[in-house]
Design a protein around this motif. Structure first.
Motif, PDB file in Angstrom:
ATOM      1  N   LEU A 103      26.695 -23.333  -5.805  1.00 30.42           N
ATOM      2  CA  LEU A 103      27.565 -23.445  -4.629  1.00 30.42           C
ATOM      3  C   LEU A 103      28.535 -22.273  -4.544  1.00 30.42           C
ATOM      4  O   LEU A 103      28.924 -21.865  -3.452  1.00 30.42           O
ATOM      5  N   GLY A 104      28.931 -21.739  -5.695  1.00 28.26           N
ATOM      6  CA  GLY A 104      29.893 -20.648  -5.709  1.00 28.26           C
ATOM      7  C   GLY A 104      31.190 -21.060  -6.372  1.00 28.26           C
ATOM      8  O   GLY A 104      31.372 -22.215  -6.763  1.00 28.26           O
ATOM      9  N   ARG A 105      32.102 -20.104  -6.503  1.00 28.31           N
ATOM     10  CA  ARG A 105      33.381 -20.376  -7.152  1.00 28.31           C
ATOM     11  C   ARG A 105      34.246 -21.283  -6.280  1.00 28.31           C
ATOM     12  O   ARG A 105      34.247 -21.178  -5.066  1.00 28.31           O
ATOM     13  N   HIS A 106      34.969 -22.150  -6.944  1.00 25.64           N
ATOM     14  CA  HIS A 106      35.786 -23.152  -6.255  1.00 25.64           C
ATOM     15  C   HIS A 106      36.662 -22.506  -5.180  1.00 25.64           C
ATOM     16  O   HIS A 106      36.658 -22.938  -4.022  1.00 25.64           O
ATOM     17  N   ARG A 107      37.408 -21.492  -5.552  1.00 24.99           N
ATOM     18  CA  ARG A 107      38.382 -20.913  -4.623  1.00 24.99           C
ATOM     19  C   ARG A 107      37.695 -20.274  -3.421  1.00 24.99           C
ATOM     20  O   ARG A 107      38.219 -20.316  -2.303  1.00 24.99           O
ATOM     21  N   ASP A 108      36.524 -19.680  -3.635  1.00 22.84           N
ATOM     22  CA  ASP A 108      35.818 -19.017  -2.541  1.00 22.84           C
ATOM     23  C   ASP A 108      35.236 -20.028  -1.563  1.00 22.84           C
ATOM     24  O   ASP A 108      35.321 -19.855  -0.346  1.00 22.84           O
ATOM     25  N   VAL A 109      34.634 -21.096  -2.093  1.00 24.30           N
ATOM     26  CA  VAL A 109      34.015 -22.100  -1.232  1.00 24.30           C
ATOM     27  C   VAL A 109      35.077 -22.871  -0.463  1.00 24.30           C
ATOM     28  O   VAL A 109      34.954 -23.096   0.748  1.00 24.30           O
ATOM     29  N   GLU A 110      36.135 -23.259  -1.148  1.00 21.29           N
ATOM     30  CA  GLU A 110      37.160 -24.069  -0.491  1.00 21.29           C
ATOM     31  C   GLU A 110      37.797 -23.338   0.687  1.00 21.29           C
ATOM     32  O   GLU A 110      38.179 -23.955   1.687  1.00 21.29           O
ATOM     33  N   ALA A 111      37.881 -22.022   0.589  1.00 22.61           N
ATOM     34  CA  ALA A 111      38.489 -21.234   1.663  1.00 22.61           C
ATOM     35  C   ALA A 111      37.676 -21.278   2.946  1.00 22.61           C
ATOM     36  O   ALA A 111      38.195 -20.960   4.029  1.00 22.61           O
ATOM     37  N   THR A 112      36.409 -21.687   2.860  1.00 19.55           N
ATOM     38  CA  THR A 112      35.540 -21.733   4.041  1.00 19.55           C
ATOM     39  C   THR A 112      35.505 -23.117   4.699  1.00 19.55           C
ATOM     40  O   THR A 112      34.884 -23.272   5.751  1.00 19.55           O
ATOM     41  N   LEU A 113      36.133 -24.118   4.102  1.00 17.73           N
ATOM     42  CA  LEU A 113      35.975 -25.500   4.541  1.00 17.73           C
ATOM     43  C   LEU A 113      37.007 -25.893   5.592  1.00 17.73           C
ATOM     44  O   LEU A 113      38.112 -25.335   5.621  1.00 17.73           O
ATOM     45  N   PRO A 114      36.675 -26.868   6.439  1.00 16.27           N
ATOM     46  CA  PRO A 114      37.697 -27.437   7.342  1.00 16.27           C
ATOM     47  C   PRO A 114      38.882 -27.950   6.523  1.00 16.27           C
ATOM     48  O   PRO A 114      38.730 -28.340   5.365  1.00 16.27           O
ATOM     49  N   ASP A 115      40.047 -27.982   7.141  1.00 13.27           N
ATOM     50  CA  ASP A 115      41.276 -28.295   6.413  1.00 13.27           C
ATOM     51  C   ASP A 115      41.243 -29.663   5.727  1.00 13.27           C
ATOM     52  O   ASP A 115      41.857 -29.842   4.679  1.00 13.27           O
ATOM     53  N   ILE A 146      38.710 -31.151   4.374  1.00 14.97           N
ATOM     54  CA  ILE A 146      37.696 -31.229   3.313  1.00 14.97           C
ATOM     55  C   ILE A 146      38.078 -30.285   2.175  1.00 14.97           C
ATOM     56  O   ILE A 146      38.323 -29.090   2.400  1.00 14.97           O
ATOM     57  N   ARG A 147      38.100 -30.800   0.968  1.00 12.88           N
ATOM     58  CA  ARG A 147      38.383 -30.009  -0.220  1.00 12.88           C
ATOM     59  C   ARG A 147      37.256 -30.216  -1.235  1.00 12.88           C
ATOM     60  O   ARG A 147      36.519 -31.206  -1.174  1.00 12.88           O
ATOM     61  N   LEU A 148      37.150 -29.290  -2.165  1.00 15.72           N
ATOM     62  CA  LEU A 148      36.269 -29.502  -3.305  1.00 15.72           C
ATOM     63  C   LEU A 148      37.017 -30.321  -4.346  1.00 15.72           C
ATOM     64  O   LEU A 148      38.151 -29.990  -4.702  1.00 15.72           O
ATOM     65  N   ALA A 149      36.397 -31.376  -4.824  1.00 11.67           N
ATOM     66  CA  ALA A 149      36.985 -32.092  -5.957  1.00 11.67           C
ATOM     67  C   ALA A 149      36.819 -31.238  -7.214  1.00 11.67           C
ATOM     68  O   ALA A 149      35.995 -30.327  -7.264  1.00 11.67           O
TER      69      ALA A 149
END
Length: 256
Positions: free
Chosen positions: A230-242, A244-247
């Motif tokens: 999926l990729g690094r947490h910080r990189d993926v989370e930056a692309t998500l709607p507000d 939705i977060r990665l657990a």
């Protein structure tokens, strides 16, 4: 209700053995993912959903000193391999551990843990009280706590998610019926698996999971069962709607 993510990784965990990708080499603690599991504390009860291979490490890390019940989503090893470690709770609490699962899953546990269910038990083996989940639509009680089962498909394998109050949790799935979505609708928090970016035979991809969550529109949503692909947490989370977060492992939520 307090919900703690004991593990948020896929069946191999992250880092993956022998892998040297950017995610597996990451120093960000959020990129260290044990096998998927959650701890639910509500109405004075302590309940864990799934006990994978990292169960002992997880409950020690989160100081889960008391456990009232163990609930299984399905029979795959990354969700059941830690069940032997409930022995510590047997010894401490001086009682059998209630284990809730569908009959098919209980039969699989009886095969894999034959020594637990033997007629003549070896001293010190885990002591369990099996409680079959007999319906995938009707609510059932886990030690007095109402659980609403949510039927999902993990490729062709029927699995269960659960709604507890305003918290809905579905992992290891790539299909939810309209009826299942309706059961989740109105939850304050929804947790859904998102394995990787590319389509997968038995798990939601990131875009598929986001589409489901946007349709449900909970106040907060979290993604789990995450692979290194999926990729690094910080990189993926930056692309998500507000909303939705990665657990991540150790994340603790308060759910109203």
């Amino acid at each position: 209700m307090t919900v703690t993510f004991l593990g948020t990784g896929t069946s191999q965990g992250v880092p993956v053995i022998g892998c040297h990708c950017a995610v597996c080499r990451s120093l960000d603690y959020r990129d260290k993912r044990l096998r998927v599991s959650v701890h639910v504390q509500t109405q004075g009860k302590s309940i864990i959903i799934d006990s994978g291979p990292d169960f002992r490490q997880q409950v020690l890390r989160e100081r889960v000193d008391h456990l009232d019940a163990l609930v299984f989503t399905h029979e795959h090893k990354d969700h059941t391999a830690g069940m032997d470690d409930i022995r510590a709770y047997n010894f401490k609490q001086q009682q059998d551990m209630p284990v809730y699962a569908e009959p098919r899953v209980l039969e699989q546990l009886k095969r894999e843990y034959a020594y637990i269910f033997a007629e003549h038990k070896y001293p010190g083996v885990p002591q369990v009280q099996t409680v079959p989940i007999l319906s995938d639509t009707a609510p059932f009680d886990v030690q007095g706590v109402p659980f609403q089962p949510i039927r999902a498909l993990h490729y062709k394998l029927p699995v269960l998610g659960f709604r507890v109050g305003n918290f809905s949790y579905v992992t290891d799935a790539n299909h939810l019926s309209s009826a299942a979505l309706d059961q989740m609708r109105g939850s304050d928090v929804v947790v859904l698996n998102a394995l990787r970016h590319e389509k997968h035979i038995s798990h939601f991809s990131l875009s598929e999971a986001v589409a489901v969550l946007e349709e449900l529109a909970p106040r907060r949503a979290y993604l789990t069962h995450i692979s290194h692909l999926l990729g690094r947490h910080r990189d993926v989370e930056a692309t998500l709607p507000d909303f939705i977060r990665l657990a991540y492992d150790g994340l603790r939520l308060e759910v109203g």
